[in-house]
Design an enzyme around this catalytic site. Structure first.
Site, mmCIF file in Angstrom:
data_model
loop_
_atom_site.group_PDB
_atom_site.id
_atom_site.type_symbol
_atom_site.label_atom_id
_atom_site.label_comp_id
_atom_site.label_asym_id
_atom_site.label_seq_id
_atom_site.Cartn_x
_atom_site.Cartn_y
_atom_site.Cartn_z
ATOM 1 N N ASN A 9 0.870 -1.187 0.000
ATOM 2 C CA ASN A 9 0.000 0.000 0.000
ATOM 3 C C ASN A 9 0.902 1.231 0.000
ATOM 4 O OD1 ASN A 9 -1.814 2.042 0.470
ATOM 5 N ND2 ASN A 9 -2.266 1.442 2.598
ATOM 6 N N LYS A 11 0.104 4.257 -0.354
ATOM 7 C CA LYS A 11 -0.568 5.454 0.169
ATOM 8 C C LYS A 11 -0.306 6.641 -0.777
ATOM 9 C CE LYS A 11 0.120 3.543 4.716
ATOM 10 N NZ LYS A 11 0.018 3.709 6.142
ATOM 11 N N HIS A 97 -9.440 0.879 5.235
ATOM 12 C CA HIS A 97 -8.163 1.214 5.868
ATOM 13 C C HIS A 97 -8.407 2.223 6.989
ATOM 14 C CE1 HIS A 97 -4.105 2.617 6.527
ATOM 15 N NE2 HIS A 97 -3.676 1.562 5.845
ATOM 16 N N GLU A 99 -6.876 4.734 7.923
ATOM 17 C CA GLU A 99 -6.716 6.150 7.548
ATOM 18 C C GLU A 99 -7.983 6.688 6.885
ATOM 19 O OE1 GLU A 99 -3.084 5.547 5.378
ATOM 20 O OE2 GLU A 99 -2.076 5.069 7.257
ATOM 21 N N GLU A 169 -5.187 -5.100 10.673
ATOM 22 C CA GLU A 169 -4.225 -4.013 10.851
ATOM 23 C C GLU A 169 -4.516 -3.278 12.154
ATOM 24 O OE1 GLU A 169 -2.371 -2.854 6.831
ATOM 25 O OE2 GLU A 169 -4.067 -1.540 7.197
ATOM 26 N N GLY A 175 2.329 2.374 10.758
ATOM 27 C CA GLY A 175 3.260 3.495 10.602
ATOM 28 C C GLY A 175 3.959 3.914 11.884
ATOM 29 N N SER A 215 3.457 -1.937 10.521
ATOM 30 C CA SER A 215 4.908 -1.946 10.763
ATOM 31 C C SER A 215 5.551 -3.289 10.463
ATOM 32 C CB SER A 215 5.208 -1.500 12.202
ATOM 33 O OG SER A 215 4.780 -0.161 12.388
#
Ligand code: PEP
Length: 252
Positions: A9, A11, A97, A99, A169, A175, A215
């Site tokens: 991904n 992003k 996701h 985000e 996730e 991240g 991560s």
């Protein structure tokens, strides 16, 4: 037998020339790699999907989108439809996701619509689920993930559900450089498979690919991927460097 998958991904990273370089480096490296029953998926920004599809045509990876709007067409300025993805022959699309849930306020109901819109065009959702740190600290992580699956996926008919990939996730791991422990990944993946078994039966549950994301990097991928019920990874930051990403692929 279920597929093992490493998906990158990207992003909102890389300008076009950088994206072209990265994709070419990955494609070249994948020419020398053969992993049985495994798939590598690259999810670049939407602007680069056509270029990625051109490279993928002669290479060993498939292409996914990072986002979609759940209508085929219409007055939705700035959005991209599943029909547009289908015309490019994109195979996958990330949905849910954290985000998107956080910055764009995407609800369970909206994600359900995206899942349906994609499946209508035979594009497989890579459905992300996972708890926030306070939810884990409160011991609510299993129920949070259960609700995410129930509210956005479990309305699907069995043949539709069989096209879905799930990515666990934990939001606190995305991240941050702090990945879930092997034990945490193992128990959540087992939980997800059990929920799917309860809803769709043993065969569907056994055929479902469940990816770990958060991560994951070249150092921890092999251990994480070796856990039962972990069928590969959804990789963010570490998918932006060809060498590191290929090491992760080789950890499958
Ligand atoms: C992600 O955004 O899906 C992700 C897993 O990010 P990272 O690998 O950077 O934690």
């Amino acid at each position: 037998m279920r597929k093992r998958i490493v998906a990158g991904n990207w992003k909102m990273n890389k300008v076009f020339s950088e994206a072209e370089t990265l994709i070419t480096e990955i494609a070249d490296a994948l020419d020398n790699v053969e992993i049985e029953n495994a798939e590598v998926i690259l999810c670049p920004p939407a602007l680069y999907l056509e270029m990625a599809m051109d490279v993928a045509f002669e290479s060993n990876f498939t292409v996914g989108a990072q986002n979609v709007y759940p209508e085929d067409s219409g007055a939705y300025t700035g959005e991209i439809s599943p029909l547009m993805l289908k015309e490019l022959n994109v195979d996958y699309c990330i949905v849910g996701h954290s985000e998107r849930r956080k910055y764009f306020g995407e609800s369970h109901e909206f994600l359900l619509r995206k899942v349906d819109a994609l499946l209508k065009h035979d594009i497989s959702p890579i459905f992300c689920c996972g708890e926030l740190l306070p939810e884990r600290e409160a011991g609510e992580h299993f129920s949070v993930v259960k609700r995410q699956l129930e509210e956005s996926l479990f309305h699907l008919a069995p043949d539709e559900f069989s096209k879905v990939v799930i990515a666990y996730e934990p939001v606190w791991a995305i991240g941050t450089g702090v990945n879930a422990s092997n034990e945490q990944a193992r128990e959540m993946h087992a939980h997800i498979r059990k929920l799917v078994k309860g809803k769709y039966g043993l065969e569907t549950a056994e055929n479902l690919s469940i990816l770990y994301g958060g991560s994951c990097n070249a150092k921890n991928a092999a251990e994480l991927f070796a856990q039962p019920d972990v069928d590969g990874g959804l990789i963010g930051g570490a998918s932006l460097k060809a060498e590191e990403f290929i090491k992760i692929v080789l950890s499958l």
